[in-house]
Design a protein around this motif. Structure first.
Motif: not given
Length: 546
Positions: A524-545
């Motif tokens: 489900v997460a992959l489907a949402l990421i691919l469908q809505y072009d969500l940047s995993l790199a940006l999310v990860w950098h924000l989570l770990t900033r």
């Protein structure tokens, strides 16, 4: 000569001019979205000037009447190119659009002294060095095409991870809802030579909140927030902070950049001032820096009872372990003699349906606690806003409402997890019919007993739920990552036990693993990421900033 100097100094002191603050005061600004009516926008600028505002961070200003008004009032316009919330790859794709809009803004700026600052991007992944080329190229365009005195800036949520600071003249930090913006500026000054400011300083108001600065997100809470933060500005010098932009002049609720519909404004509607407006005016004009507000009553923590429920589940499991000899024997076999554990399930000697049901309930509660703690801490964080901005309007509103109700979301997640475990158990039980057939109780035990490690993630989430925002988010992030990692190991352990007990090929057992709760979540997460072009790199950098 000395006599004339002393006389002049005395006149200034009698007039009440604070020379120290005047010399050290940074640019005093506010974030503003102009109303569609030019007359109303001009009135806003006039009121801002009366409040001591000398700079406004806003969108690209196309109406030259507003540029003229800003020139007349002596207000500097910091114009943001509308490129925001992008990954480094997304910035490359947006360059042509940004360059074209910047070129138009630079042409208009030739005739207006107020238009000399241009924001190249907002809240994007400048922790990735690949983003620096975008900023550098646009900064060069400003230098080549812009009028004398033009400067490039951008707004970022990063400090330690920031990679592009040297490509701009000024970097503005996102300080919304920040508990320690001063320390962030101090860390910035230690790491970067580029000038820095606060590009978005503010906190939101919950209109229905009772009065009192002890009540989170009341009007008085917002006012005290600005009193504390602007006092910190006074304690610093202009060399430390070049500019401060209060977020924001007026509420802007219906916007994709504000998926939670939060009221950050100094004003509610056109004319209704909040107490925070008086605080900002007092500091910006130098007339008042100390304010009195009613304290109110601090509410109980929203997650208190959920925290008790989580610890209660852990205690309940301890009681079951202490009182039931069969449970202690099975636990010993599970951890010390796993082959005997498998044989006891296969032969039906130590199948514990009651204890297994209790453990399933505790596992579901653990998932619920982790989800609730994450929603509680991240609903106000930029990471959640970024993710929601990628969704279409209907899904965005629905997801935002769930995140704002962490207890209900946690309970729902726990129920869904328990149902998913039940469905996976039925699938595994059906798959065993052609090998060594297992009953529902046997299969459920195979699926549920490897869930013991979830108690570790639960403990971390419970600790994080009771902590402050920054530290709590860090602990909850560890709990989230730990839950996913533990989920992988637990799923693998269940499938290995299932293949051995049912005496079937492991490849077939792992094929049935496609309907495990973790696998369904990942799909489900992959489907949402691919469908809505969500940047995993940006999310990860924000989570770990930091």
């Amino acid at each position: 000569m000395l006599r004339y100097f002393l006389v002049g100094l005395g006149v200034l002191l009698i007039a009440g001019v604070d020379l120290t603050w005047a010399q050290q005061s940074p640019t005093q600004g506010v974030v503003w979205t102009p109303p569609s009516a030019v007359e109303e926008a001009a009135r806003d600028l006039q009121r801002m000037r009366e409040m001591g505002v000398d700079a406004v961070r806003t969108d690209i200003v196309e109406n030259e009447r507003l540029l003229e008004a800003a020139d007349t009032l002596g207000i500097q316009l910091y114009q943001d190119v509308p490129i925001a919330h992008r990954s480094a790859r997304g910035l490359d794709e947006a360059f042509s659009e940004a360059s074209e809009q910047l070129a138009d803004a630079l042409r208009r700026a030739e005739a207006y002294e107020s238009a000399r600052h241009f924001g190249l991007l907002q809240f994007s992944d400048t922790s990735d060095p690949a983003a620096c080329t975008y900023i550098e190229r646009l900064a060069e365009q400003i230098e080549e095409e812009g009028p004398d005195g033009s400067a490039a800036y951008y707004v970022t949520p990063f400090v330690e991870r920031e990679q592009c600071a040297e490509t701009a003249d000024l970097v503005l930090l996102d300080a919304r809802d920040s508990g320690a913006p001063v320390s962030r500026v101090d860390r910035w000054s230690e790491m970067h030579e580029t000038s820095v400011g606060w590009g978005a300083l503010g906190t939101w108001v919950r209109p229905e909140a009772p009065s009192g600065f002890r009540v989170p997100h009341s009007s008085e809470y917002q006012a005290r927030f600005f009193e504390d933060r602007l006092s910190a500005v006074q304690a610093q010098t202009a060399d430390d902070v070049q500019a401060v932009f209060v977020y924001r002049w007026r509420d802007m609720l219906n916007s994709r950049t504000n998926p939670f519909g939060r009221a950050y404004g100094l004003h509610r509607g056109e004319d209704e001032r909040r107490p925070a407006a008086d605080v900002v005016e007092g500091f910006y004009t130098g007339q008042q820096t100390v304010f009195a507000f009613p304290p109110g009553e601090a509410p109980d923590r929203a997650l208190s009872w959920l925290v008790l429920l989580g610890w209660g589940g852990i205690v309940l499991m301890g009681v079951v372990y202490a009182r039931e000899p069969r449970v202690r024997r099975t636990v010993a076999r599970y951890f010390r003699a796993h082959t005997f554990y498998r044989e006891s399930i296969q032969e039906g000697r130590e199948v514990l349906p009651g204890t297994t049901a209790v453990l399933l309930g505790i596992a579901a509660a653990s998932i619920g606690v982790v989800v609730a703690a994450a929603a509680h801490h991240y609903q106000a964080a930029y990471t959640a806003t970024l993710i929601l901005q990628a969704f279409p309007d209907g899904l965005q509103a629905s997801a935002a409402s769930w995140l704002e109700a962490p207890i209900q979301l946690g309970l729902t997640a726990g129920v869904i997890y328990a149902c998913a475990i039940g469905g996976w158990t039925l699938a595994l039980m059906g798959g065993s019919r052609w090998w060594t057939r297992l009953s529902f109780s046997q299969t459920l035990m195979v699926v549920v007993w490897p869930r013991w490690p979830l108690l570790l993630a639960t403990g971390a989430a419970l600790i994080g739920a009771t902590m402050g925002s920054a530290a709590g988010r860090s602990v909850v992030t560890v709990a989230l990552i730990g839950t996913v990692g533990l989920g992988m190991s637990m799923t693998v352990r269940s499938l290995l036990d299932y293949a051995a007990i049912a005496e079937m090929p492991r490849s077939l057992a792992f094929a049935i693993g496609i309907v495990s709760p973790l696998a369904l979540f990942v799909l489900v997460a992959l489907a949402l990421i691919l469908q809505y072009d969500l940047s995993l790199a940006l999310v990860w950098h924000l989570l770990t900033r930091s």
